[in-house]
Scaffold this motif. Structure first.
Motif, PDB file in Angstrom:
ATOM      1  N   MET A   1      10.007  11.812   4.058  1.00  0.00           N
ATOM      2  CA  MET A   1       9.525  11.324   2.875  1.00  0.00           C
ATOM      3  C   MET A   1       9.765   9.879   2.671  1.00  0.00           C
ATOM      4  N   HIS A   2       8.435   9.636   2.485  1.00  0.00           N
ATOM      5  CA  HIS A   2       8.176   8.313   1.880  1.00  0.00           C
ATOM      6  C   HIS A   2       8.130   8.404   0.411  1.00  0.00           C
ATOM      7  N   ASP A   3       8.770   7.127  -0.405  1.00  0.00           N
ATOM      8  CA  ASP A   3       9.481   7.046  -1.324  1.00  0.00           C
ATOM      9  C   ASP A   3       8.868   6.119  -2.192  1.00  0.00           C
TER      10      ASP A   3
ATOM     11  N   PHE B   1       2.367   7.961  -1.223  1.00  0.00           N
ATOM     12  CA  PHE B   1       3.787   8.199  -2.033  1.00  0.00           C
ATOM     13  C   PHE B   1       3.423   9.672  -1.409  1.00  0.00           C
ATOM     14  N   GLY B   2       4.562  10.354  -1.015  1.00  0.00           N
ATOM     15  CA  GLY B   2       5.007  11.451  -0.356  1.00  0.00           C
ATOM     16  C   GLY B   2       5.510  11.515   1.599  1.00  0.00           C
ATOM     17  N   MET B   3       4.946  13.061   2.007  1.00  0.00           N
ATOM     18  CA  MET B   3       5.538  13.423   3.455  1.00  0.00           C
ATOM     19  C   MET B   3       4.518  12.608   3.890  1.00  0.00           C
ATOM     20  N   ARG B   4       5.339  12.323   5.669  1.00  0.00           N
ATOM     21  CA  ARG B   4       4.234  11.201   6.410  1.00  0.00           C
ATOM     22  C   ARG B   4       4.961  11.145   7.331  1.00  0.00           C
TER      23      ARG B   4
ATOM     24  N   ASN C   1       5.630   8.816  -7.599  1.00  0.00           N
ATOM     25  CA  ASN C   1       4.202   7.547  -7.422  1.00  0.00           C
ATOM     26  C   ASN C   1       3.794   6.893  -8.331  1.00  0.00           C
TER      27      ASN C   1
ATOM     28  N   SER D   1      -0.300   2.991   3.046  1.00  0.00           N
ATOM     29  CA  SER D   1       0.609   4.019   2.971  1.00  0.00           C
ATOM     30  C   SER D   1       1.338   4.894   1.984  1.00  0.00           C
TER      31      SER D   1
ATOM     32  N   ARG E   1      14.892   9.946  -9.890  1.00  0.00           N
ATOM     33  CA  ARG E   1      13.788  10.187  -9.205  1.00  0.00           C
ATOM     34  C   ARG E   1      12.718   9.327  -8.974  1.00  0.00           C
ATOM     35  N   THR E   2      12.469   9.363  -8.238  1.00  0.00           N
ATOM     36  CA  THR E   2      11.469   8.840  -7.210  1.00  0.00           C
ATOM     37  C   THR E   2       9.721   9.145  -7.309  1.00  0.00           C
TER      38      THR E   2
ATOM     39  N   GLU F   1       8.866   0.954  -4.991  1.00  0.00           N
ATOM     40  CA  GLU F   1       8.974   2.340  -5.276  1.00  0.00           C
ATOM     41  C   GLU F   1       9.224   1.866  -7.331  1.00  0.00           C
TER      42      GLU F   1
END
Length: 484
Positions: free
Chosen positions: A343-345, A231-234, A438, A229, A435-436, A429
């Motif tokens: 948000m998956h950080d 980085f990002g929306m999921r 990618n 998985s 800020r997180t 992460e």
């Protein structure tokens, strides 16, 4: 700075020797006749023996020195100390450093070291005569592509080419530089690296596929990277009915369609009656079968009736088959509910429970312990306001706690399935300036890649290097085969 002439230097020396003698005669008591004679001669000089008059008496000599220097192209002032300074520079050699360095006639020579690994790569490189600085640079470059300690063993072969400056007498000077190297291993196959300068870039070592080598400020925490998985929306993997790790829902039942009924059979048509027998069949008393005694004397029932032909009745049209009933269609299933997105950080890196986790960079552990959905969680602060986070660990390495200082690549824990997790993996992460970001796109963890014209030039350079090595091997073999 230019040299003064021998004539000018001699004149200056004579001038100040006379000054020193006169000053000493003035200060010392006159106990013998020679010194008294010198003192009397000094008294007879114009102006007495004060310093001003003494210097004035030597003005003609100073003018002569200046004229001699001007004739030889030297720039001098009227005061004789400029000539003294020039003489000091000549004696100290401050004005001929470049000339003396050029006299050494330095040059560079490309050399090669080859051999077989016996126990360790470092020991085998030293045994082959490779300079220590070149061996260190090689090991640091290979560290980003191979585990030098575990994946290089006895029997692996190496070839290293480097450049060394020498003097005309054959003395090594300066620092040798690694040009390229090739390592043939049993575990990882052949690895090669070459020094190359891209257009507008800096010179560094690259692998044969155009990827930059050498140490990076940061690395990924696992040796084998398998991203499940990004980085990002999921959608939330746990946001569904039933257990998180349960089986998939059964598919909706399909209603069987009944077979159509066969059409009814067509009605039977009536057959017309048989016509009466013809008159030529009549025998005996007008009877078809006769009335003789042999037939029992029966009487024809149609005897005496007129012969009438009947018209056949028309056949009724067949009845049309009834239309088939429409097929029964099952209603469509209701649309699935829209999943919630969040948000998956970081990255989810799949690995079996117990896989070793390594520190991404040098830093200080600022937290290690249970932390809600992260399960067993660890946080490390690094230089430049960068922080790395590790989640779902099964256990921590011995000695890991808040305040522990760790180095890049140091073992810090084990992959697990603790916290809010659907299976064994590591959540990783990177937090930069609060800020997180990618991790796969973070500059400190991403290697440069050659492309376009730079990649084409690099491939040509690699080809020339291999051809040069092959020629060298061939020549050495021919020399070895020559009789002594």
């Amino acid at each position: 700075m230019k040299r003064t002439s021998p004539t000018a230097a001699l004149a200056v020396a004579l001038l100040f020797a006379s000054l020193s003698v006169a000053a000493a005669a003035d200060d010392m008591p006159c106990h013998d006749a020679p010194l008294e004679a010198a003192h009397a001669a000094e008294e007879r000089m114009p102006g007495g023996h004060d310093d001003a008059s003494l210097l004035a008496s030597f003005q003609p000599l100073a003018a002569e020195i200046a004229s001699i220097s001007a004739a030889e192209g030297e720039r001098r002032s009227d005061f004789p100390f400029d000539g003294i300074r020039a003489a000091e520079d000549v004696v100290l050699g401050a004005d001929d450093e470049e000339a003396r360095f050029a006299a050494l006639q330095p040059f560079t020579r490309d050399s090669a070291a080859t051999g077989v690994v016996v126990e360790t790569l470092a020991g085998s490189l030293a045994e082959a005569g490779l300079p220590q600085t070149v061996a260190l640079e090689l090991r640091q470059a290979l560290a980003g592509a191979i585990d030098v300690e575990r994946e290089i063993g006895a029997g692996d072969r190496f070839y290293v080419r480097y450049r060394q400056p020498f003097t005309a007498e054959g003395v090594r000077i300066g620092t040798p530089q690694l040009l390229w190297a090739e390592l043939r291993t049993t575990v990882r196959g052949t690895l090669a690296l070459h020094r190359f300068r891209p257009q507008g870039g800096t010179e560094r070592l690259w692998s044969t596929n155009g990827e930059a080598l050498g140490g990076l400020p940061m690395r990924l925490p696992l040796d084998i990277i398998n991203v499940s998985s990004g980085f990002g929306m999921r959608p939330d993997p746990l946001d569904k009915p039933g257990p998180a790790m349960g089986p998939l829902a059964e598919p909706a039942p399909v209603v069987a369609t009944p077979a159509p009924e066969p059409p009814p059979p067509a009605p039977k048509t009536r057959q017309p009656p048989l016509p009466p027998p013809s008159s030529w069949l009549m025998m005996g008393n007008g009877s078809a079968f006769g009335t003789g005694p042999g037939l029992g004397g029966l009487r024809d029932p149609f005897e005496g009736r007129p012969h009438v032909r009947r018209r056949a009745e028309p056949t009724p049209p067949p009845e049309a088959a009834p239309p088939p009933e429409p097929l029964a269609v099952a209603p469509p299933p209701p649309p699935p509910a829209t999943p919630r997105l969040f948000m998956h950080d970081g990255l989810d890196l799949v690995a079996v429970t117990g896989t070793s986790i390594y520190a991404a960079a040098d830093g200080i552990v600022t937290g290690a312990g249970p932390n809600g959905g992260y399960g067993n969680w660890m946080q490390i602060d690094h230089a430049g306001k960068v922080t790395t986070v590790y989640g779902h660990l099964s256990a921590f390495a011995p000695g890991i706690e808040a305040g522990t200082r760790v180095s890049q690549g140091e073992f810090i824990g084990f992959v697990g399935n603790t916290g809010r997790s659907t299976g064994a993996h590591l959540h990783f992460e990177i937090v930069a300036n609060g800020r997180t970001v990618n991790p796969l796109a973070f500059p400190a963890i991403k290697r440069a890649q050659l492309a376009g014209a730079d990649l084409e030039r690099f491939k040509k350079q690699v080809k020339r290097s291999l051809e040069e090595r092959d020629r060298e091997v061939k020549v050495n073999a021919e020399i070895a085969g020559m009789p002594n």
